[in-house]
Design an enzyme around this catalytic site. Structure first.
Site, PDB file in Angstrom:
ATOM      1  CB  CYS A  18      26.160  98.781  69.125  1.00 31.45           C
ATOM      2  SG  CYS A  18      26.410  97.033  69.556  1.00 31.45           S
ATOM      3  CB  CYS A  61      21.040  93.593  66.185  1.00 33.71           C
ATOM      4  SG  CYS A  61      22.766  93.429  65.513  1.00 33.71           S
TER       5      CYS A  61
HETATM    6  N1  DGL Z   1      25.233  95.911  65.822  1.00 32.02           N
HETATM    7  C1  DGL Z   1      25.081  95.558  67.014  1.00 32.02           C
HETATM    8  C2  DGL Z   1      23.638  95.463  67.899  1.00 32.02           C
HETATM    9  O1  DGL Z   1      22.964  96.318  67.665  1.00 32.02           O
HETATM   10  C3  DGL Z   1      25.933  94.271  67.570  1.00 32.02           C
HETATM   11  C4  DGL Z   1      25.976  93.118  66.927  1.00 32.02           C
HETATM   12  C5  DGL Z   1      27.275  92.187  67.359  1.00 32.02           C
HETATM   13  O2  DGL Z   1      28.332  92.704  67.358  1.00 32.02           O
HETATM   14  O3  DGL Z   1      26.935  90.968  67.878  1.00 32.02           O
HETATM   15  O4  DGL Z   1      23.572  94.754  68.514  1.00 32.02           O
END
Ligand code: DGL
Length: 261
Positions: free
Chosen positions: A69, A180
């Protein structure tokens, strides 16, 4: 065992790359679905979640942890490494470096959550790796939630995405970083909008290579996959075929489980 976590479904794009690179490794995927999305939360909140989850994954026997993430990496990977010294931790950061190196126009863009776009870590990454390249940073409000809800091919979204991308393309951006992990699942909508004018850059394969370098004994296992979620584990499991991840579905050895909220 390798532990991989995200706020929700996004990190599955990283999990898939790690599973391909390390077919024998036992993998544990943890989705903090009780608190998704992270992108509109404070850094302090995200840090607290990351530290709780990290301790949980270590208690489960993970010898390598992937923060799959960008938002959590930006907010908390430093605190996480401090909490667990000696444990190999792989963070996921927007692919600014490869995008800047590949750009012919000298202009690239990073699409990310609000929290990532505001982070000092992204500012540092751009300062260190973008050199003379101009970087447009764009917060994509609601995109991660769209993936969570599996509303991937909603016609309204193509219009919204076009509004984000058109000014970038018109300005000559030729590399668009998916900053993301959720956005990897929006490629089928984004790719036709971008066409041959720009390349979409994501770092899942590079993260998997880094895992292979650091994993050591964590690569030895029987190729099992366990899914944990802090809410609605059944949705996590149901998402695998919808997101085109039947390979993970086949690897999973038990039903997705609910863990602490
Ligand atoms: N998948 C995450 C990222 O790479 C977070 C997305 C979220 O929960 O807002 O930033």
């Amino acid at each position: 065992m390798i532990g991989i976590f995200d706020s929700g479904l996004g990190g599955l794009s990283v999990l898939a790359a790690v599973a391909r690179a390390l077919p024998q490794a036992d993998l544990l995927y943890f989705a903090d679905t009780a608190h998704v999305p992270y992108g509109d939360k404070s850094e302090a909140f995200i840090r607290e979640r990351v530290l709780i989850i990290g301790k949980h994954l270590v208690a489960q026997g993970c010898g390598l942890i992937v923060v799959a993430c960008n938002t959590a990496t930006a907010a908390a990977v430093a605190a996480f490494r401090e909490l667990l010294p000696g444990l190999p931790v792989v963070g996921v950061e927007p692919g600014v470096k490869p995008a800047a190196a590949a750009s012919r126009s000298g202009r690239i863009a990073v699409l990310a959550t609000l929290s990532t776009t505001r982070s000092q870590r992204l500012a540092n990454l751009i300062r260190q790796h973008a050199g003379g390249v101009q970087v447009d940073v764009v917060a994509c409000d609601g995109w991660a939630t769209r993936v969570e809800n599996l509303r991937l091919d909603d016609p309204d979204f193509a219009g919204e995405a076009r509004q984000h991308l058109a000014p970038l393309l018109a300005a000559g951006v030729d590399q668009i970083v998916l900053g993301c992990t959720h956005y990897a699942f929006l490629r089928p909508v984004l790719e036709p909008l971008v066409g041959s004018r720009a390349t979409l850059v994501d770092v899942a394969e590079a993260v998997a290579r880094q895992c292979a370098r650091l994993a050591g004994a964590s690569t030895n296992g029987s190729g099992r996959l366990t899914l944990f979620a802090t809410a609605h584990p059944e949705r996590l499991q149901a998402a695998l075929p919808i997101l085109g991840l039947t390979c993970l579905h086949d690897r999973q050895t038990q039903a997705a489980r609910l863990v602490m909220a």
